[in-house]
Write an enzyme that holds these catalytic residues in place. Structure first.
Site, mmCIF file in Angstrom:
data_model
loop_
_atom_site.group_PDB
_atom_site.id
_atom_site.type_symbol
_atom_site.label_atom_id
_atom_site.label_comp_id
_atom_site.label_asym_id
_atom_site.label_seq_id
_atom_site.Cartn_x
_atom_site.Cartn_y
_atom_site.Cartn_z
ATOM 1 N N MET A 107 -1.814 -7.020 6.819
ATOM 2 C CA MET A 107 -2.889 -7.830 6.227
ATOM 3 C C MET A 107 -2.459 -8.501 4.920
ATOM 4 O O MET A 107 -3.297 -8.779 4.065
ATOM 5 C CB MET A 107 -4.114 -6.945 5.962
ATOM 6 N N SER A 108 -1.164 -8.751 4.770
ATOM 7 C CA SER A 108 -0.720 -9.285 3.469
ATOM 8 C C SER A 108 0.559 -10.106 3.612
ATOM 9 O O SER A 108 0.945 -10.504 4.698
ATOM 10 C CB SER A 108 -0.479 -8.124 2.488
ATOM 11 N N TYR A 123 -9.052 -9.756 2.600
ATOM 12 C CA TYR A 123 -10.219 -8.941 2.963
ATOM 13 C C TYR A 123 -11.014 -8.440 1.758
ATOM 14 O O TYR A 123 -12.114 -7.931 1.909
ATOM 15 C CB TYR A 123 -9.810 -7.768 3.870
ATOM 16 N N GLU A 124 -10.440 -8.598 0.566
ATOM 17 C CA GLU A 124 -11.211 -8.225 -0.622
ATOM 18 C C GLU A 124 -12.253 -9.299 -0.947
ATOM 19 O O GLU A 124 -13.095 -9.094 -1.820
ATOM 20 C CB GLU A 124 -10.268 -8.021 -1.809
ATOM 21 N N SER A 167 0.833 -1.212 0.000
ATOM 22 C CA SER A 167 0.000 0.000 0.000
ATOM 23 C C SER A 167 0.860 1.252 0.000
ATOM 24 O O SER A 167 1.733 1.409 0.852
ATOM 25 C CB SER A 167 -0.863 0.071 1.269
ATOM 26 N N ALA A 203 2.861 -2.262 4.017
ATOM 27 C CA ALA A 203 2.697 -1.266 5.073
ATOM 28 C C ALA A 203 2.239 -2.029 6.302
ATOM 29 O O ALA A 203 1.444 -2.960 6.186
ATOM 30 C CB ALA A 203 1.638 -0.256 4.660
ATOM 31 N N HIS A 221 -3.664 0.915 -4.478
ATOM 32 C CA HIS A 221 -3.099 -0.218 -5.229
ATOM 33 C C HIS A 221 -3.547 -0.081 -6.684
ATOM 34 O O HIS A 221 -4.745 -0.088 -6.965
ATOM 35 C CB HIS A 221 -3.616 -1.552 -4.684
ATOM 36 N N HIS A 241 -5.721 -9.205 -1.482
ATOM 37 C CA HIS A 241 -5.806 -9.453 -0.040
ATOM 38 C C HIS A 241 -7.004 -10.335 0.282
ATOM 39 O O HIS A 241 -8.027 -10.294 -0.404
ATOM 40 C CB HIS A 241 -5.990 -8.128 0.717
ATOM 41 N N ASN A 258 2.296 3.251 10.941
ATOM 42 C CA ASN A 258 1.571 3.752 12.123
ATOM 43 C C ASN A 258 1.957 2.896 13.320
ATOM 44 O O ASN A 258 2.388 1.761 13.153
ATOM 45 C CB ASN A 258 0.050 3.665 11.898
ATOM 46 N N HIS A 273 -6.390 4.305 7.332
ATOM 47 C CA HIS A 273 -5.717 4.020 6.060
ATOM 48 C C HIS A 273 -5.017 5.256 5.490
ATOM 49 O O HIS A 273 -3.998 5.143 4.809
ATOM 50 C CB HIS A 273 -6.740 3.454 5.064
HETATM 51 N N1 HPA Z 1 -2.721 -3.044 11.222
HETATM 52 C C1 HPA Z 1 -2.905 -3.885 10.182
HETATM 53 N N2 HPA Z 1 -2.498 -3.597 8.968
HETATM 54 C C2 HPA Z 1 -1.851 -2.450 8.755
HETATM 55 C C3 HPA Z 1 -1.614 -1.550 9.787
HETATM 56 C C4 HPA Z 1 -2.081 -1.865 11.084
HETATM 57 O O1 HPA Z 1 -1.912 -1.105 12.056
HETATM 58 N N3 HPA Z 1 -0.936 -0.500 9.253
HETATM 59 C C5 HPA Z 1 -0.766 -0.781 7.939
HETATM 60 N N4 HPA Z 1 -1.329 -1.956 7.630
#
Ligand code: HPA
Length: 296
Positions: A225-226, A94-95, A39, A122, A70, A92, A249, A263
């Site tokens: 998540m990947s 989640y898609e 991402s 990320a 993306h 992903h 983050n 996000h």
């Molecule tokens: N959690 C899950 N996935 C992420 C995060 C997070 O804090 N930051 C970027 N992708």
């Protein structure tokens, strides 16, 4: 011939071969390095020279990318003289895709001759020593969906790709990890280079405070998540793997914190550190040793 519908949960060797052969007839590039952009990190693909670009929706069998940030393109080209293929946008869980669909491009890369995979993502920082903007070399992973049976190798095993029960204790290539640290030192990046364990969750909701605390207790340094399903598939078929996380983050670990994962922050950090990450990866690619013996 192509398993297009969303209820298809796996692709055969022949399905992947059809896609690989189709791509090999589309491009003159014979990629040895495969790159997956996380991402906000799609800029890596823009560094490729003599590009040949194709949208996912024009490739037989390919799933479509739906996530903001993306792009959904495959970019062929050379990076410092090395032939590469770059996924600008990944798939992903989640898609809503079955997990085997999210990893299908990795097998296609293998059948195109790719030997080394470089994956970026990320991630939220769980390790309290990490700060936003750090780059974490992934040395190991915790596959939480895998604990519940959601592993991309579930289903019939085709020995032409690899063995039924592949080893994962050597998933992340030690030589490439060392190379990353060496290159980072040369580039003056050591102050924000980290290494650690990446934990994958299904998403798309970010983690609760209790979940972050649990992951940290389990030994994870970052959460995302990947990546992990792609790593498993790449290792299964014998590719070398290197992966890194951009810490976009700090995961919220404290009930008194006012912070909330979002996000936009993830994408904004990606933008700020993207150039450094691109430099790191492109310099690494220029030094990666490849052999001509592509298929195992
Ligand atoms: N959690 C899950 N996935 C992420 C995060 C997070 O804090 N930051 C970027 N992708």
């Amino acid at each position: 011939m192509f398993p297009e519908s969303s209820n298809v949960t796996w692709y055969s060797y022949e399905d992947c071969k059809v896609t690989a052969d189709w791509l090999l007839s589309y491009t003159s590039v014979r990629p040895l390095v495969g790159i997956v952009c996380g991402s906000g990190l799609g800029g890596l693909a823009d560094m490729l020279k003599d590009q040949q670009v194709i949208n996912y929706n024009d490739i037989p069998n390919f799933p479509q990318s739906t996530v903001h940030g993306h792009a959904g393109k495959l970019v062929f080209g050379t990076l410092k003289g090395k032939a590469c293929v770059c996924m600008q946008g990944r798939f992903h869980l989640y898609e809503g895709y079955p997990i085997q669909k999210t990893t299908m491009p990795i097998r296609v890369f293998k059948l195109m001759g790719v030997q080394t995979m470089i994956l970026t993502n990320a991630a939220g920082g769980l390790n309290q020593d990490f700060t936003v903007g750090d780059i974490m070399v992934i040395k190991d992973h915790i596959n939480i969906p895998g604990f519940a049976g959601n592993n991309p190798l579930v289903g019939p095993n085709d020995e032409r790709f690899g063995v039924r029960f592949p080893c994962m204790s050597d998933a992340y290539d030690r030589g490439l990890q060392q190379l990353a640290h060496d290159v980072a030192a040369e580039l003056g990046f050591s102050a924000f280079m980290r290494e650690g364990v990446y934990s994958v969750l299904g998403g798309p909701s970010f983690e609760t405070i209790a979940e972050c605390r649990m992951l940290r207790l389990l030994g994870a340094d970052a959460v995302g998540m990947s990546t992990v399903p792609e790593v498993i598939i790449a290792r299964h078929c014998g590719m070398r793997v290197f992966a890194l996380s951009l810490i976009t983050n700090q995961a919220v670990m404290d009930y008194d914190s006012e912070k909330k994962a979002n996000h936009e922050e993830v994408l904004e950090t990606g933008k700020q550190r993207a150039k450094d990450l691109e430099k790191l990866v492109s310099t690494m690619v220029s030094r990666v040793e490849l052999d001509n013996n592509t298929l195992q």
